[in-house]
Design a protein around this motif. Structure first.
Motif, PDB file in Angstrom:
ATOM      1  N   PRO A   1       1.791  15.018 -13.143  1.00  0.00           N
ATOM      2  CA  PRO A   1       0.626  15.875 -12.882  1.00  0.00           C
ATOM      3  C   PRO A   1      -0.689  15.139 -13.163  1.00  0.00           C
ATOM      4  CG  PRO A   1       1.648  16.469 -14.971  1.00  0.00           C
ATOM      5  CD  PRO A   1       2.558  15.460 -14.329  1.00  0.00           C
ATOM      6  N   VAL A   2      -1.547  15.069 -12.166  1.00  0.00           N
ATOM      7  CA  VAL A   2      -2.849  14.408 -12.312  1.00  0.00           C
ATOM      8  C   VAL A   2      -3.941  15.403 -11.952  1.00  0.00           C
ATOM      9  CG1 VAL A   2      -4.295  12.475 -11.586  1.00  0.00           C
ATOM     10  CG2 VAL A   2      -1.815  12.189 -11.698  1.00  0.00           C
ATOM     11  N   ASP A   3      -4.944  15.488 -12.804  1.00  0.00           N
ATOM     12  CA  ASP A   3      -6.037  16.436 -12.603  1.00  0.00           C
ATOM     13  C   ASP A   3      -6.748  16.174 -11.270  1.00  0.00           C
ATOM     14  OD1 ASP A   3      -7.874  18.478 -14.204  1.00  0.00           O
ATOM     15  OD2 ASP A   3      -9.183  17.082 -13.135  1.00  0.00           O
ATOM     16  N   LYS A   4      -6.909  17.207 -10.463  1.00  0.00           N
ATOM     17  CA  LYS A   4      -7.515  17.053  -9.137  1.00  0.00           C
ATOM     18  C   LYS A   4      -8.991  16.659  -9.222  1.00  0.00           C
ATOM     19  CE  LYS A   4      -4.380  20.173  -6.683  1.00  0.00           C
ATOM     20  NZ  LYS A   4      -4.269  21.409  -5.853  1.00  0.00           N
ATOM     21  N   VAL A   5      -9.672  17.141 -10.247  1.00  0.00           N
ATOM     22  CA  VAL A   5     -11.087  16.773 -10.418  1.00  0.00           C
ATOM     23  C   VAL A   5     -11.209  15.275 -10.687  1.00  0.00           C
ATOM     24  CG1 VAL A   5     -13.143  17.083 -11.848  1.00  0.00           C
ATOM     25  CG2 VAL A   5     -11.735  19.064 -11.233  1.00  0.00           C
ATOM     26  N   PHE A   6     -10.307  14.758 -11.506  1.00  0.00           N
ATOM     27  CA  PHE A   6     -10.287  13.329 -11.810  1.00  0.00           C
ATOM     28  C   PHE A   6     -10.062  12.511 -10.543  1.00  0.00           C
ATOM     29  CE2 PHE A   6      -7.332   9.737 -12.843  1.00  0.00           C
ATOM     30  CZ  PHE A   6      -8.280   8.880 -13.374  1.00  0.00           C
ATOM     31  N   LEU A   7      -9.114  12.924  -9.711  1.00  0.00           N
ATOM     32  CA  LEU A   7      -8.834  12.210  -8.467  1.00  0.00           C
ATOM     33  C   LEU A   7     -10.047  12.230  -7.538  1.00  0.00           C
ATOM     34  CD1 LEU A   7      -5.171  13.344  -7.668  1.00  0.00           C
ATOM     35  CD2 LEU A   7      -5.943  11.219  -8.739  1.00  0.00           C
ATOM     36  N   GLU A   8     -10.747  13.341  -7.505  1.00  0.00           N
ATOM     37  CA  GLU A   8     -11.935  13.445  -6.658  1.00  0.00           C
ATOM     38  C   GLU A   8     -13.041  12.526  -7.169  1.00  0.00           C
ATOM     39  OE1 GLU A   8     -14.128  14.502  -3.426  1.00  0.00           O
ATOM     40  OE2 GLU A   8     -12.013  14.922  -3.845  1.00  0.00           O
ATOM     41  N   GLN A   9     -13.149  12.386  -8.485  1.00  0.00           N
ATOM     42  CA  GLN A   9     -14.149  11.485  -9.063  1.00  0.00           C
ATOM     43  C   GLN A   9     -13.849  10.032  -8.705  1.00  0.00           C
ATOM     44  OE1 GLN A   9     -13.951  12.478 -13.215  1.00  0.00           O
ATOM     45  NE2 GLN A   9     -15.379  14.194 -13.033  1.00  0.00           N
ATOM     46  N   ILE A  10     -12.575   9.678  -8.668  1.00  0.00           N
ATOM     47  CA  ILE A  10     -12.187   8.322  -8.278  1.00  0.00           C
ATOM     48  C   ILE A  10     -12.621   8.050  -6.839  1.00  0.00           C
ATOM     49  CG2 ILE A  10     -10.245   6.762  -7.869  1.00  0.00           C
ATOM     50  CD1 ILE A  10     -10.851   7.278 -10.820  1.00  0.00           C
ATOM     51  N   LYS A  11     -12.456   9.039  -5.984  1.00  0.00           N
ATOM     52  CA  LYS A  11     -12.812   8.871  -4.572  1.00  0.00           C
ATOM     53  C   LYS A  11     -14.323   8.793  -4.373  1.00  0.00           C
ATOM     54  CE  LYS A  11      -8.711  11.353  -2.887  1.00  0.00           C
ATOM     55  NZ  LYS A  11      -8.230  12.564  -2.169  1.00  0.00           N
ATOM     56  N   THR A  12     -15.063   9.697  -5.016  1.00  0.00           N
ATOM     57  CA  THR A  12     -16.502   9.779  -4.763  1.00  0.00           C
ATOM     58  C   THR A  12     -17.307   8.733  -5.525  1.00  0.00           C
ATOM     59  OG1 THR A  12     -16.746  11.447  -6.514  1.00  0.00           O
ATOM     60  CG2 THR A  12     -16.376  12.245  -4.271  1.00  0.00           C
TER      61      THR A  12
END
Length: 239
Positions: free
Chosen positions: A184-195
């Motif tokens: 499980p990986v936090d979706k907000v964290f993944l979005e921060q990596i992308k942006t």
């Protein structure tokens, strides 16, 4: 300086680089990329908390919290699908009479155009260049072909040379975060990596299918580097 916004990040990375250099053996001939190391650690820092976050912030010279790190590092990551064009020549102003070439990088578009140090550049793609600002804007908006009009001081001739876009070098980054499938990986964290880091994120099965995970990562790296790096990982390097 400790970075708390994207305008500080370059200075912060330089301080981080100095820290690394101090810990290296001064007798070795070592090449390393502080920006790459800082970016990788910055991506990791974005997912930390507690004492780990405090220690990583100290190492990276960051005042920004883990949830703010992506905003700071956004200033370090080149943007755009085609990268940033680099012509490969340094110039200085010449009292309004074109630009004086002071350096030409071997193998670059500038080199292939026939430019030499001490030559004068009059125009880029038909646009006169007399200041460093005009030069930067002309190169950045060069398009598919760069046409350079220059004066050769060696033989006293004015030349005009077209250099295809393929001769222009590009600066891009290839950032990615690969995590264990099913974790499980936090979706907000993944979005921060992308942006913030222009990073690609994906899950692979390191545990049950290591060979395929390594192949997936290596294939991605090869595509992103135009085949220049094809075997970043081996099965032995992943455990």
């Amino acid at each position: 300086m400790r970075a708390n916004d994207s305008g500080d990040i370059a200075t912060t990375v330089n301080e981080f680089a100095n820290d690394i250099f101090k810990g290296l053996d001064g007798n070795d001939n070592i090449v390393y990329s502080p920006a790459s190391l800082a970016t990788a650690l910055g991506m990791t820092y974005s997912g930390t908390a507690g004492e780990t976050a405090i220690q990583m912030a100290s190492v990276l010279h960051l005042d920004a919290s883990p949830t703010e790190a992506h905003e700071v590092f956004a200033g370090l990551t080149p943007r755009g699908d085609s990268g940033t064009p680099i012509f490969g020549a340094q110039c200085r102003e010449n009292d309004g009479r074109g630009l004086l070439v002071t350096l030409v990088v071997a193998g670059s578009a500038a080199d292939k155009s026939g430019l030499k140090p001490d030559d004068l550049i009059f125009s880029v793609n038909g646009k006169p260049v007399r200041t460093e600002e005009e030069w930067s804007k002309a190169i950045d908006s060069a398009g598919e072909v760069i046409t350079i009009q220059s004066y050769c001081t060696k033989d006293g001739t004015v030349k005009e040379k077209e250099v295809p876009l393929t001769a222009v070098e590009y600066l891009t980054t290839a950032n990615a975060l690969w995590f264990q499938k099913g974790y499980p990986v936090d979706k907000v964290f993944l979005e921060q990596i992308k942006t913030g880091f222009a990073g690609f994120t994906s899950d692979v099965d390191f545990k049950k299918n290591t060979a395929q995970a390594v192949k997936t990562i290596n294939d991605w790296v090869s595509r992103e580097t135009n085949g220049k790096i094809s075997d970043l990982l081996s099965s032995q390097s992943v455990s």
